[in-house]
Structures are given as structure tokens and as C-alpha cells.
Design a protein around this motif. Structure first.
Motif, mmCIF file in Angstrom:
data_model
loop_
_atom_site.group_PDB
_atom_site.id
_atom_site.type_symbol
_atom_site.label_atom_id
_atom_site.label_comp_id
_atom_site.label_asym_id
_atom_site.label_seq_id
_atom_site.Cartn_x
_atom_site.Cartn_y
_atom_site.Cartn_z
ATOM 1 N N UNK A 128 0.864 -1.244 0.057
ATOM 2 C CA UNK A 128 -0.125 0.115 0.043
ATOM 3 C C UNK A 128 0.834 0.994 -0.064
ATOM 4 N N UNK A 129 1.842 1.113 0.826
ATOM 5 C CA UNK A 129 2.819 2.228 0.861
ATOM 6 C C UNK A 129 3.617 2.522 -0.376
ATOM 7 N N UNK A 130 3.894 1.531 -0.974
ATOM 8 C CA UNK A 130 4.707 1.644 -2.315
ATOM 9 C C UNK A 130 3.910 1.899 -3.361
ATOM 10 N N UNK A 131 2.446 1.924 -3.402
ATOM 11 C CA UNK A 131 1.695 2.119 -4.512
ATOM 12 C C UNK A 131 1.800 0.834 -5.484
ATOM 13 N N UNK A 132 1.903 -0.272 -4.922
ATOM 14 C CA UNK A 132 2.112 -1.489 -5.684
ATOM 15 C C UNK A 132 0.655 -2.415 -5.274
ATOM 16 N N UNK A 133 0.032 -2.978 -6.798
ATOM 17 C CA UNK A 133 -0.912 -3.634 -6.398
ATOM 18 C C UNK A 133 -0.616 -4.816 -5.853
ATOM 19 N N UNK A 134 -1.829 -5.675 -5.283
ATOM 20 C CA UNK A 134 -1.653 -6.793 -4.397
ATOM 21 C C UNK A 134 -2.440 -7.586 -4.500
ATOM 22 N N UNK A 135 -2.195 -9.027 -4.512
ATOM 23 C CA UNK A 135 -3.324 -9.910 -4.645
ATOM 24 C C UNK A 135 -2.822 -11.187 -3.666
ATOM 25 N N UNK A 155 -3.243 3.077 0.727
ATOM 26 C CA UNK A 155 -3.537 2.702 -0.664
ATOM 27 C C UNK A 155 -4.274 3.375 -1.481
ATOM 28 N N UNK A 156 -5.567 3.953 -1.105
ATOM 29 C CA UNK A 156 -6.277 5.318 -1.698
ATOM 30 C C UNK A 156 -5.103 6.255 -2.021
ATOM 31 N N UNK A 157 -4.253 6.845 -1.136
ATOM 32 C CA UNK A 157 -3.400 8.042 -1.369
ATOM 33 C C UNK A 157 -2.101 7.597 -2.470
ATOM 34 N N UNK A 158 -1.951 6.485 -2.653
ATOM 35 C CA UNK A 158 -0.743 5.978 -3.400
ATOM 36 C C UNK A 158 -1.163 5.278 -4.815
ATOM 37 N N UNK A 159 -2.462 5.018 -4.914
ATOM 38 C CA UNK A 159 -3.103 4.456 -5.981
ATOM 39 C C UNK A 159 -3.260 2.836 -6.108
ATOM 40 N N UNK A 162 -5.443 -3.050 -3.477
ATOM 41 C CA UNK A 162 -4.981 -4.227 -2.421
ATOM 42 C C UNK A 162 -6.330 -5.256 -2.547
ATOM 43 N N UNK A 163 -6.128 -6.182 -3.211
ATOM 44 C CA UNK A 163 -7.301 -7.278 -3.572
ATOM 45 C C UNK A 163 -7.028 -8.677 -2.678
ATOM 46 N N UNK A 164 -7.687 -8.867 -1.791
ATOM 47 C CA UNK A 164 -7.666 -10.146 -1.153
ATOM 48 C C UNK A 164 -8.599 -11.027 -1.497
ATOM 49 N N UNK A 165 -8.164 -12.319 -1.259
ATOM 50 C CA UNK A 165 -9.152 -13.623 -1.427
ATOM 51 C C UNK A 165 -9.357 -13.783 -2.946
ATOM 52 N N UNK A 166 -8.289 -14.039 -3.762
ATOM 53 C CA UNK A 166 -8.370 -14.020 -4.942
ATOM 54 C C UNK A 166 -8.150 -15.578 -5.676
ATOM 55 N N UNK A 414 -7.370 1.334 -2.957
ATOM 56 C CA UNK A 414 -7.605 0.835 -1.392
ATOM 57 C C UNK A 414 -7.581 -0.560 -1.338
ATOM 58 N N UNK A 415 -8.212 -1.025 -0.034
ATOM 59 C CA UNK A 415 -8.652 -2.585 0.112
ATOM 60 C C UNK A 415 -10.013 -2.861 -0.494
ATOM 61 N N UNK A 416 -9.705 -3.496 -1.695
ATOM 62 C CA UNK A 416 -10.786 -3.862 -2.663
ATOM 63 C C UNK A 416 -11.140 -5.267 -2.572
#
Length: 443
Positions: A128-135, A155-159, A162-166, A414-416
Motif C-alpha cells: 500500500x505504501x509503495x503504490x504496488x497492487x497486491x493479490x 493505498x487510496x493515497x498511493x493508488x 489491495x485485493x484479497x481472496x483471489x 484501496x482495500x478492494x
């Protein structure tokens, strides 16, 4: 499914839509990699890396990450030739500095390192801090709640997305409900009300990572605040500053035994509890919350499992499933019985043979009744063991959607959830990968 276990030692601007186009390779990016697979030496991590090696568009930049360079090199040697030049990154969940360095190099980090309550907190904050997408593959409500509190606004501020449960947790649940919403909206049929997913068919095992996550949740549930969270059907529907307070009775029971006719008049028999409902239902409700209640002002969601259409027999079986599930959870929360179960349950980092995985499959059907009285059903089915092979496909395609189809994604961060973060783009990729995802109006 909740991910590969690591050993103890060292309000949308628009509804998500995407054009129907073939996947293309990523555009040039200042990041060194498009996807980093963290936990690549674990069973599901290696399956995911293999899937990417076989199916990622040409030019996709992938790296493998984990704690041991030697084990990473061994894993890379077992992968198809397309992966043999993939770089290796040494990173450890206990070393925040190594995680920061890793996520700064990639557009997307795809992690199978769980239980996430034990090993995932530093990584989700780093991404989230680095603006890196996450699954990830988490099926742990407390972890997603932690992520919302600690990472959503960052995450909202960095773009970052963050996507859980994929994986099997919770892509079929989330996307099948989203497709229902799209179908109901396109048919101008009103809003969805009572909506129930039925696991119509499934063959496959529960992963060792899932079992290990259950252990961690059972341990944490001794804390009254965690128990309250687990018993809150809207635990993941809130914001970092406010978790909605909802009684269990406000939503269908996660362990209820249901007359199938109440779900849809076409169904017969009795439906049993589905053991993943307590997590999946919260993800679906978070999607509805993030979409500003688009599914309906009287939307309610449940998950069940078909155990036969003969009323007398299915009632007995459904009752036995309910009792067995309750007994299992009780045993997992009690150390002596948990120790006995540990001797027979799947071990973290292990899994079935490739032949067994190929024989697996699942099919879920989600039914809804709308405010205009019309009824719809969505179907989501895939070949492959749900907890292993099919999960690797869903996780791999989720990572590729974020890396490759960025221009087709909703303008959200954000956490999506899978549906809110990727919507139609992920559905299109999964269909291309062999999944059946469709909606039918019943009557």
C-alpha cells in the motif's frame, strides 16, 4: 483457500466495466517487474508460478520471491522454459526492509505466504505504501479487517489496489454475485434481494494452508474482540474508522440448514452449510458496500452446499454436515484435539498429485430474487482441484489482470475485492482460461 503456509522458522466513479478485448502485454513501466510471486517455493506458490510461465502474455516481466535463494532456484528449474530466466528475489515476511525493497520493484505482488494473520501484515502495508497492487489467497476475516484499518487510506493515497481472496476464497462467490447484478441491471429487473450461492458440485481437497489459517483463527478467537468480529456479518463492510455493528440475525446463517425451495422453487431437498461461507459472505457484502449498495437496499447473501435432491436423505446429510462442521471448529479451538487432528489433516506446503488436481472441478450456482419478482441464476464453474489447480488459475489471472489490463480497470484504489477492483476484466480473462461464468433469467 487461504494460502501457502510459511514455516515457523527463519464509492466507485462508475460500475466496473471492461471492453471485450484480447489480453495484451503490459506497457513500459518504471517498475522492474510486472508480477512478483512471493512464496514461490510453496506448493500453491509454485503452481501459480507455473501457470504464469505457461499463460502470461509474451513480454510480461515476472520474478520469484521467497526466503531462500537456493529453494527459489530449485523451483525455477522445475518450471517451464519460459521461467528459466526469471530473476530471484530474497525477501522474508519477518524483514520489513526486504519487503519494502521487493514491492518497490514491481507493479503487482502476488503472495501465497500464509497464514496471513501471522505472515501478511507487513507485506500488505508495504504494498500500500509503495503504490504496488497486491493479490492474495486469504480466507481470514481478521486479516482483511486489519488490512482495511491499516492499509486502505494509504493505498487510496498511493493508488494501490489491495485485493484479497483471489482464489477459491472468494472469486467464484464475488464474481458470480457481480455478474448477477450486471444481468439484473441489464434486464431492468429492479434490485437484488435474497441471494444464495449453492455449491452444486465439487471435487478436490482442502489445502494445508487453509487448515493452518483455521488454526490461527481458532487461537485468536480466544480474544473476545476477535470473536465479535468473526460473528459480525458486516465485519468487512466498513471504513478504517468504523466497522458496522450488525447482529448475526441480520443476515442468513453461515451454518444454517436450508430448505432448497426457499432458495429457488426449482430446487429440491435440503441444503447444507458451506464451510467457506463465513469468509466469502463478508467479501461479497464488502463489494456491495464499496459499490454504494448497488446490489440492492434489501440485498442479503448466503452460501450453501447441495447434498442431494431427495428430501429425507438430503436432510439427514445436511444435518450431519452441520454437526460435523461445528465439531471440527470446536476441535480446532481446543489444543489437545487440535493436536490429534494435526496428525491426519493436510500439512502446510503439501498438496495432491498433478493427476489428482486434474480430476478436480467445481460448479457454483447463485440464485437471486429481485424487487420486481423476477428470478435469475448465475453459474461459475471450472475444471481443476478448487483449492490448488483452479485456485492457481484464479490467482494468476488476478495478478495478470492488474498488471496487463490496467487501462480497463475501474479508477479505484484501496482495500478492494475482486469484483470491485477488476470486474469485467477479470471475468474476461477467466473465461479465456476456461471458466464458465454466465447469467440466466429463470422466470
Amino acid at each position: 483457500m487461504t494460502g501457502e503456509s510459511q514455516p515457523e522458522t527463519p464509492t466507485p466513479q462508475s460500475t466496473p466495466t471492461a471492453p471485450k478485448s484480447a489480453p495484451t502485454a503490459p506497457d513500459d513501466s518504471p517498475r522492474e517487474f510486472d508480477v512478483v510471486v512471493f512464496g514461490a517455493t510453496g506448493f500453491v506458490g509454485e503452481l501459480t508460478a507455473r501457470y504464469l510461465a505457461e499463460h502470461a502474455p509474451a513480454g510480461t516481466r515476472v520474478a520469484l520471491a521467497g526466503r531462500s535463494e537456493t529453494k527459489l532456484a530449485d523451483t525455477r528449474r522445475r518450471l517451464p522454459a519460459a521461467a528459466h530466466e526469471w530473476p530471484l528475489i530474497v525477501a522474508d515476511s519477518s524483514s520489513p526492509a526486504s519487503l519494502d525493497a521487493m514491492v518497490a520493484r514491481t507493479r503487482v505482488v502476488c503472495t501465497t505466504v500464509g497464514p496471513y494473520l501471522r505472515y501478511g501484515e507487513a507485506l500488505v502495508v508495504a504494498a500500500a505504501t509503495a503504490g504496488t497492487d497486491y493479490v492474495d489467497l486469504t480466507g481470514e476475516v481478521p486479516f482483511v479487517h486489519y488490512s482495511i484499518q491499516k492499509a486502505h487510506e494509504v493505498a487510496e493515497s498511493t493508488g494501490a489496489r489491495i485485493v484479497h481472496s483471489c482464489g477459491f476464497d472468494s472469486v467464484p462467490s464475488d464474481l458470480a454475485t457481480y455478474e448477477l447484478y450486471r444481468g439484473v441491471t441489464d434486464a431492468d429487473a429492479g434490485e437484488m434481494t435474497d441471494t444464495t450461492m449453492v455449491v452444486a458440485a465439487m471435487r478436490g481437497g482442502v489445502s494445508g494452508g487453509t487448515i493452518d489459517s483455521m488454526r490461527v483463527i481458532a487461537e485468536q478467537a480466544k480474544d473476545s474482540s476477535v470473536r465479535r468480529l468473526l460473528l459480525n456479518p458486516q465485519a468487512l463492510s466498513g471504513t478504517p474508522s468504523q466497522t458496522p455493528r450488525a447482529e448475526l440475525s441480520s443476515e442468513p446463517s453461515d451454518i444454517g440448514i436450508i430448505n432448497a425451495r426457499k432458495v429457488d422453487p426449482s430446487l429440491r431437498g435440503t441444503l447444507a452449510p458451506f464451510f467457506m461461507a463465513s469468509h466469502n459472505t463478508r467479501i461479497v457484502r464488502r463489494s456491495n458496500a464499496l459499490l454504494d449498495g448497488a446490489y440492492g437496499s434489501d440485498f442479503h447473501y448466503a452460501e450453501t452446499m447441495a447434498v442431494g435432491g431427495v428430501p429425507a436423505v438430503s436432510t439427514v446429510v445436511a444435518g450431519a454436515v452441520g454437526i460435523g462442521y461445528g465439531a471440527f471448529l470446536g476441535a480446532m479451538s481446543f489444543a489437545p484435539t487440535r493436536a490429534v487432528l494435526d496428525r491426519v489433516l493436510p500439512k502446510p506446503g503439501s498438496g495432491p498429485s498433478e493427476k489428482s488436481q486434474e480430476k478436480g472441478y467445481f460448479a457454483v450456482r447463485t440464485y437471486t430474487r429481485t424487487t420486481t419478482g423476477r428470478r435469475f441464476r448465475s453459474t461459475f464453474s471450472m475444471k481443476g482441484d478448487p483449492g490448488y489447480k483452479a485456485t492457481a488459475v484464479m490467482l494468476g489471472e488476478s495478478a495478470l489482470t492488474l498488471a496487463v489490463n490496467r487501462s480497463q480497470l475501474p479508477s479505484r484504489a484501496g482495500v478492494l475485492t475482486p469484483a470491485v477492483a477488476m470486474g469485467d476484466a477479470l471475468i474476461d480473462r477467466l473465461r479465456t482460461a476456461g471458466a464458465t461464468i454466465e447469467v440466466t433469467e429463470l422466470y
